[in-house]
Design a protein around this motif. Sequence first.
Motif: not given
Length: 262
Positions: A185-190, A255-260
């Motif tokens: 988790t990071h404030p720059l990413f959803g 396994l695939v993870i993604r964020s915008v």
Amino acid sequence: MGNSTDQPVHDAALHARRASSFGAAAAAYAEHRPDYPADGIRWALEPLGGKEKPKVLDLGAGTGKLTEGLLSLGFEVTAVEPDEAMLAELAGRYPAATALTGTAESIPLPDGAVDAVVVGQAFHWFDQQRALPEIARVLRPGGVLAALWNTDDLSVDWVAELQRVSRSDVSAPMPPQREEAPMPTHPLFGDFESTEVSHVQRRTAESLTATIGTQSHTLVISPQERAELLGRIADYLRGRPETAAGEFDLPIVTLVIRSVLR
């Protein structure tokens, strides 16, 4: 074999040795490691929508296993890898990609250079506190960060037993499960989304033994222990009816993870 046993360890020195161990096995890595399923790559980059020929950074690109899949789907690819031997394999195999020396913590690209950053089998080696802001820096507004891991399908009995047979003295105390892959988790990413995609790799007992021999937990042990370990793996595979004769399909879960980018 997927990379379930190739996860980070708590000992910082051992972690660093394992992270930097792949270059000596670059040619074998390129030959034997599995590729990534096209459906998994498409899902990873789905938030880009219909953008024409997006620019994608393959970060920690190794010998180009993910680069190959990105190119085949029509993306414009820049590959960044810190190990010179690994990068040389990539450049020789995939000249259509731009190959650059660099790290996740210091990416050799200007601000807003790419539409997406993808990471194959390497995100757990990054210093994430430093890497995530650097990844955000090179992404354009609305850009995508995605990470993929090929992992053993432990629902298959012979694969689960193979993972136990394959453990070395530096393997983690318990086999990591897929859900333990890092979901930062990071404030720059959803928020990060995830999915799993079934995949296979055509192998023989010999080539699967060689594949496991490219994993970090087999690369940093002594030559004697490595020979004993790989011999034990080969004996196991030759003794199982599923893998004893000729080619067989190795079942993999990707396994695939993604964020915008926010």
